[in-house]
Motif scaffolding. Structure first.
Motif, mmCIF file in Angstrom:
data_model
loop_
_atom_site.group_PDB
_atom_site.id
_atom_site.type_symbol
_atom_site.label_atom_id
_atom_site.label_comp_id
_atom_site.label_asym_id
_atom_site.label_seq_id
_atom_site.Cartn_x
_atom_site.Cartn_y
_atom_site.Cartn_z
ATOM 1 N N TYR A 27 40.881 37.375 41.421
ATOM 2 C CA TYR A 27 40.175 38.421 41.274
ATOM 3 C C TYR A 27 38.626 37.990 41.356
ATOM 4 N N LEU A 72 43.531 41.269 45.688
ATOM 5 C CA LEU A 72 43.729 40.651 44.341
ATOM 6 C C LEU A 72 45.076 39.780 44.125
ATOM 7 N N GLN A 116 41.708 44.359 36.096
ATOM 8 C CA GLN A 116 41.616 43.956 37.216
ATOM 9 C C GLN A 116 42.176 44.892 38.344
#
Ligand code: BTN
Length: 260
Positions: free
Chosen positions: A194, A189, A86
């Protein structure tokens, strides 16, 4: 000497300028070994990197004074080791935003985190994560962006903003935009999660849902070339490719290459 005044809250607030250094990633590592409380967002910038490191143990080619070679420290303790891809997605999008805004067209992200303009590499990202327990404790994020260089000699097709636009850019101004874009994506984020970032990453992903040729190295060392379609990236950061037989296969970073 660069004067950097990015409109950020923490990335690039502390700037360490080196007239020349081996690798800005290594230099952040050295600073951390001297001070384990080194401030998040501290950035090392240099106009001349003499032993720049790329992914897969490659070297990073960059003429002195023409490009961005920079590394900074993050402490993304909210990301588990399992979800570390991520972070690649957030940083890739921040670099993508910067290039997409300055290059006329054809900017893509090539899994895992190369930035291409018209199929040629304009930027590379080297993320080194340090894990403690289940989570990332800190990350050194290195970015090489080709800005004003006029030609490249390496094997892989490379380009620069100059080669794509015939314009020269002020490197410190591009660094400021880059830091702002990266901080924005990183905070997205952290604060929103995400899902949206993943969708945006897919929307700019090179060969997403297109058919292309890939090369894999088999366990016996032989090379296999196959046709497939990129279907996404799984939760481990592996590239998911649907092959000609309809099977979905998942590949780690060093296990597959796009052929083009
Ligand atoms: C890649 O291979 O695509 C990643 C290249 C990353 C290069 C940058 S330049 C600044 C930082 N310092 C390094 O030694 N490497 C990264």
């Amino acid at each position: 000497m660069y004067k950097i005044s990015a409109n950020t809250s923490f990335i690039g607030k502390s700037v360490i300028y080196m007239p020349s250094c081996h690798s800005t990633n290594d230099h952040v590592g050295t600073l951390l070994s001297q001070d384990k409380n080194l401030k998040e967002g501290t950035i090392v910038l240099t106009p001349e990197q003499t032993k720049g490191r790329g992914q897969r143990g490659n070297t990073w080619e960059s003429n002195p004074n023409e490009n961005i070679t920079a590394s900074f420290l993050l402490r993304p303790q909210f990301i588990t080791a399992r979800n570390q891809f991520q972070l690649n997605v957030a940083i890739s999008l921040g670099v993508f935003d910067t290039i997409h805004h300055l290059a006329p067209s054809g900017t893509k992200i090539k899994w895992p985190n190369d930035i291409l303009v018209k199929n040629k590499k304009v930027g590379g990202i080297l993320i080194e994560n340090f894990i403690v327990g289940q989570n990332i404790s800190h990350s050194i994020i290195g970015i090489g962006l080709n800005i004003n260089q006029e030609s490249f000699v390496g094997d892989f097709p490379a380009t620069s903003l100059f080669m794509e636009s015939n314009k020269k850019f002020q490197v410190p101004r591009v660094i400021e935009t880059l830091l702002e874009n990266i901080e924005n994506r990183y905070l997205m984020l952290k604060n929103e999660g995400y899902d949206r970032l993943r969708q945006e990453y897919y929307s700019h992903l090179f060969w997403y849902h297109e058919t292309g040729s890939f090369q894999e190295i088999l366990p016996n060392g032989e090379i296999n070339i196959f046709e497939g379609q990129i279907l996404g990236v799984n939760e481990n950061g592996c590239l998911s490719i649907g092959d000609e037989s309809g099977k979905i296969r998942h590949f780690g970073f060093k296990e597959v290459k796009h052929l083009y």
